[in-house]
Design a protein around this motif. Structure first.
Motif, PDB file in Angstrom:
ATOM      1  N   ALA A  27       0.797  -1.215   0.000  1.00 30.88           N
ATOM      2  CA  ALA A  27       0.000   0.000   0.000  1.00 30.88           C
ATOM      3  C   ALA A  27       0.833   1.270   0.000  1.00 30.88           C
ATOM      4  O   ALA A  27       1.915   1.338   0.592  1.00 30.88           O
ATOM      5  CB  ALA A  27      -0.950  -0.003   1.190  1.00 30.88           C
ATOM      6  N   SER A  28       0.274   2.300  -0.626  1.00 33.79           N
ATOM      7  CA  SER A  28       0.998   3.547  -0.856  1.00 33.79           C
ATOM      8  C   SER A  28       1.087   4.446   0.365  1.00 33.79           C
ATOM      9  O   SER A  28       1.837   5.428   0.352  1.00 33.79           O
ATOM     10  CB  SER A  28       0.352   4.316  -2.011  1.00 33.79           C
ATOM     11  N   ARG A  29       0.358   4.142   1.434  1.00 31.18           N
ATOM     12  CA  ARG A  29       0.465   4.952   2.651  1.00 31.18           C
ATOM     13  C   ARG A  29       1.307   4.244   3.722  1.00 31.18           C
ATOM     14  O   ARG A  29       1.129   4.475   4.922  1.00 31.18           O
ATOM     15  CB  ARG A  29      -0.925   5.317   3.194  1.00 31.18           C
TER      16      ARG A  29
ATOM     17  N   ARG B 173      -6.739   3.951   3.589  1.00 29.81           N
ATOM     18  CA  ARG B 173      -6.979   5.154   2.789  1.00 29.81           C
ATOM     19  C   ARG B 173      -5.995   5.273   1.631  1.00 29.81           C
ATOM     20  O   ARG B 173      -6.067   6.221   0.837  1.00 29.81           O
ATOM     21  CB  ARG B 173      -6.875   6.404   3.663  1.00 29.81           C
ATOM     22  N   SER B 174      -5.071   4.340   1.516  1.00 32.16           N
ATOM     23  CA  SER B 174      -4.073   4.406   0.457  1.00 32.16           C
ATOM     24  C   SER B 174      -4.737   4.525  -0.916  1.00 32.16           C
ATOM     25  O   SER B 174      -5.732   3.862  -1.200  1.00 32.16           O
ATOM     26  CB  SER B 174      -3.199   3.145   0.477  1.00 32.16           C
ATOM     27  N   ASN B 175      -4.150   5.370  -1.743  1.00 34.21           N
ATOM     28  CA  ASN B 175      -4.676   5.537  -3.091  1.00 34.21           C
ATOM     29  C   ASN B 175      -4.570   4.248  -3.897  1.00 34.21           C
ATOM     30  O   ASN B 175      -5.402   3.981  -4.772  1.00 34.21           O
ATOM     31  CB  ASN B 175      -3.907   6.656  -3.804  1.00 34.21           C
TER      32      ASN B 175
ATOM     33  N   THR C  54      -1.985   0.240  -4.347  1.00 35.18           N
ATOM     34  CA  THR C  54      -1.012  -0.711  -3.826  1.00 35.18           C
ATOM     35  C   THR C  54      -0.302  -1.366  -5.000  1.00 35.18           C
ATOM     36  O   THR C  54      -0.868  -1.454  -6.100  1.00 35.18           O
ATOM     37  CB  THR C  54      -1.684  -1.778  -2.948  1.00 35.18           C
ATOM     38  N   THR C  55       0.921  -1.826  -4.793  1.00 33.89           N
ATOM     39  CA  THR C  55       1.623  -2.549  -5.854  1.00 33.89           C
ATOM     40  C   THR C  55       1.135  -3.988  -5.985  1.00 33.89           C
ATOM     41  O   THR C  55       1.549  -4.693  -6.904  1.00 33.89           O
ATOM     42  CB  THR C  55       3.146  -2.530  -5.616  1.00 33.89           C
ATOM     43  N   ILE C  56       0.270  -4.427  -5.079  1.00 32.60           N
ATOM     44  CA  ILE C  56      -0.443  -5.701  -5.232  1.00 32.60           C
ATOM     45  C   ILE C  56      -1.570  -5.488  -6.249  1.00 32.60           C
ATOM     46  O   ILE C  56      -2.307  -4.505  -6.143  1.00 32.60           O
ATOM     47  CB  ILE C  56      -1.023  -6.165  -3.878  1.00 32.60           C
ATOM     48  N   PRO C  57      -1.740  -6.362  -7.238  1.00 32.47           N
ATOM     49  CA  PRO C  57      -2.755  -6.090  -8.273  1.00 32.47           C
ATOM     50  C   PRO C  57      -4.197  -6.108  -7.779  1.00 32.47           C
ATOM     51  O   PRO C  57      -5.059  -5.514  -8.415  1.00 32.47           O
ATOM     52  CB  PRO C  57      -2.505  -7.189  -9.315  1.00 32.47           C
ATOM     53  N   VAL C  58      -4.470  -6.796  -6.677  1.00 32.38           N
ATOM     54  CA  VAL C  58      -5.806  -6.746  -6.080  1.00 32.38           C
ATOM     55  C   VAL C  58      -5.837  -5.527  -5.155  1.00 32.38           C
ATOM     56  O   VAL C  58      -5.311  -5.556  -4.039  1.00 32.38           O
ATOM     57  CB  VAL C  58      -6.128  -8.049  -5.316  1.00 32.38           C
ATOM     58  N   GLN C  59      -6.442  -4.452  -5.635  1.00 30.69           N
ATOM     59  CA  GLN C  59      -6.312  -3.164  -4.959  1.00 30.69           C
ATOM     60  C   GLN C  59      -6.930  -3.101  -3.555  1.00 30.69           C
ATOM     61  O   GLN C  59      -6.448  -2.345  -2.715  1.00 30.69           O
ATOM     62  CB  GLN C  59      -6.883  -2.057  -5.836  1.00 30.69           C
ATOM     63  N   PRO C  60      -7.967  -3.874  -3.219  1.00 33.43           N
ATOM     64  CA  PRO C  60      -8.455  -3.843  -1.838  1.00 33.43           C
ATOM     65  C   PRO C  60      -7.516  -4.478  -0.815  1.00 33.43           C
ATOM     66  O   PRO C  60      -7.802  -4.428   0.378  1.00 33.43           O
ATOM     67  CB  PRO C  60      -9.779  -4.610  -1.911  1.00 33.43           C
ATOM     68  N   ASP C  61      -6.419  -5.082  -1.267  1.00 35.26           N
ATOM     69  CA  ASP C  61      -5.399  -5.541  -0.319  1.00 35.26           C
ATOM     70  C   ASP C  61      -4.429  -4.398  -0.082  1.00 35.26           C
ATOM     71  O   ASP C  61      -3.449  -4.220  -0.804  1.00 35.26           O
ATOM     72  CB  ASP C  61      -4.662  -6.766  -0.853  1.00 35.26           C
TER      73      ASP C  61
END
Length: 495
Positions: free
Chosen positions: A51-53, A65-67, A69-76
């Motif tokens: 995550a970006s935060r 609240r992260s915009n 993530t480098t994980i392709p499933v964005q809700p992780d």
């Protein structure tokens, strides 16, 4: 080579896998560790995925609240990290970080009793491994859970014990890179989200570190979490012990370890655990995760927070590791350091010059470039470098593209518009700062100087409005961890 190695893993090796995120790049490499050193500078440099935060303290609400993530499933919105690995020059002793990427596995290991697996609860964190360890206890599950694999596509060493999976660094180079692996405890006490040592609230199963039934003291059976950190050691020479050095000063590999802080949408994770037991490594074979699979956002994701203001070696070799981390193989007393004056935290992005604002990601012109007044390329390109160049030329519009290119003008040209496209269509990381985005294929990161007279009122109005990030259509490439000869089945951790 690294990208192909990371995205391709033997399906036989992920038997019983729910899914695997392959070829994941770090969001940042910096000396922070919110689990062990909250609100402090960490003890050594980590390569961090997710995550970006990510920041110096773990707050799940903030992390969610992260915009992106480098994980392709964005809700992780979790973060996963391990110490960065360095190469030491035999003659000079200088240290260079080795290119690194990750595969993150969520594994179905319910044990002989076929326990129901649970998602990580909100606020949960844990570590595996021990940064201070410099030896191996063969009877310890915690020690067994950390090991290394030498990647060799030739199969010339298939039956050579010197090339077999092992708990420490190899005594030779690895032709296709090396995997540094960490298997986390999968049994939880059901009460504590963390513990003083960040380990006691979890435990390994009774029968084995990578499968089995949970002990009565830790009765909640969690999904099994397993990291592969893939490092391109083949890009450097090997000269013997001391060639490879973890960021904690370890030259043996025994002190490798991993940290995890949960940022999942817990309901989504539990849904996936309940319904994707036969995904066989493919995220898109798991319907709940496929619905939110978004590789474009993972590729375009950059850190939103701060990094430690110090040289970690990515701009050139360094003479010593950041922090108090003298090289030590466990022989004799551990070397000491003079007290450190801790470095400051600084923004991960370079601040824009005064009066400049980022408009967002726009498409190039229909019949030519959107900005034609002036242009330059630079190996240190950032948004700020581009803005400063255009301002010096008297232009109020600046556009960064293809990582190291900059274009200027006072009006949009060739049918181009200041209307922004989906933010993740700009996915090229700036040549001068990988924590910033400088355009993309046929896309510009558009910047505006509102204090110069030429741009239209519409552009200035756009600059004053908050840029809204639209939701992208999920990208369905690279979703599956697929067969490749270089990857040997993990006998200890995944079979």
């Amino acid at each position: 080579m690294l990208a192909s190695l990371l995205s391709l893993v033997s399906l036989a090796a992920v038997a019983n896998a729910y899914w695997a995120f392959g070829g994941v790049r770090p969001i940042v490499t910096t000396r922070l560790d919110p689990v062990i050193f909250p609100n402090m500078i960490g003890s050594h440099v980590h390569s961090v995925v997710g995550a970006s935060r990510f920041r110096s303290v773990y707050d799940q609400t903030d992390l969610m609240r992260s915009n992106c993530t480098t994980i392709p499933v964005q809700p992780d919105k979790s973060n996963y990290w391990t110490p960065q690995l360095y190469h030491q020059d035999q003659k000079t002793g200088q240290l260079t970080p080795i290119p690194t990427g990750f595969s993150i596995y969520y594994l179905n290991r319910p044990g002989p009793k076929n326990a129901t697996l649970k998602a990580f609860p909100p606020g949960f964190r844990m570590i595996a491994g021990d940064t201070n360890r410099r030896s191996f206890n063969a009877s310890s599950f915690a020690d067994q859970a950390v090991d290394f694999v030498c990647l060799d596509s030739s199969d010339e060493h298939a039956n050579d014990p010197d090339w077999a999976e092992r708990p420490s660094f190899f005594d030779h180079n690895c032709p296709n890179g090396m995997r540094a692996q960490v298997f986390f405890p999968s049994c939880w006490d059901g009460v504590n989200l963390d513990s003083a040592d960040h380990k006691s609230h979890v435990a390994y199963p009774i029968q084995n570190f990578n499968d089995g039934d949970c002990p009565d003291s830790h009765p909640v059976h969690l999904v099994s979490l397993f990291y592969e950190m893939v490092v391109s050691v083949d890009q450097f020479d090997f000269w013997g012990p001391g060639t490879w050095v973890l960021a904690n000063g370890d030259t043996t590999g025994f002190g490798h370890h991993g940290d995890f802080q949960n940022g999942w949408d817990v309901d989504l994770l539990q849904d996936a655990l309940d319904n994707c037991g036969d995904a066989n490594g493919d995220v898109l074979a798991c319907a709940p995760l496929a619905a939110v699979f978004d590789k474009a956002s993972a590729d375009a994701c950059v850190l939103e927070t701060q990094i430690v203001d110090e040289d970690t070696g990515f701009d050139g070799p360094i003479s010593q590791l950041p922090g108090c981390n003298p090289l030590w193989d466990g022989t004799g007393p551990r070397p000491t350091c003079a007290p450190e004056n801790p470095p400051a935290l600084v923004s991960a992005t370079t601040p824009l010059p005064a009066d400049w604002t980022e408009i967002g990601c726009i498409a190039e012109g229909e019949t030519g470039r959107a900005l034609t007044g002036a242009s330059t390329t630079a190996p240190n390109m950032t948004r700020a470098v581009c803005a400063a160049f255009c301002e010096a030329k008297g232009f109020a519009l600046a556009g960064a593209e293809f990582s190291d290119e900059c274009y200027c003008d006072n009006e949009m040209q060739n049918g181009a518009s200041n209307t922004t496209v989906t933010w993740n269509e700009c996915s090229n990381h700036c040549a001068g700062n990988s924590n910033e985005i400088c355009g993309g294929p046929n896309r510009l990161t558009l910047l505006l100087n509102s204090n110069l007279p030429a741009p239209s009122a519409a552009l200035k109005s756009t600059a004053s409005a908050m840029h809204s990030k639209s939701t992208s259509t999920p990208s369905r490439s690279n979703s599956k961890v697929s067969p490749r000869a270089e990857y040997k089945p993990r006998n200890m951790g995944r079979a």
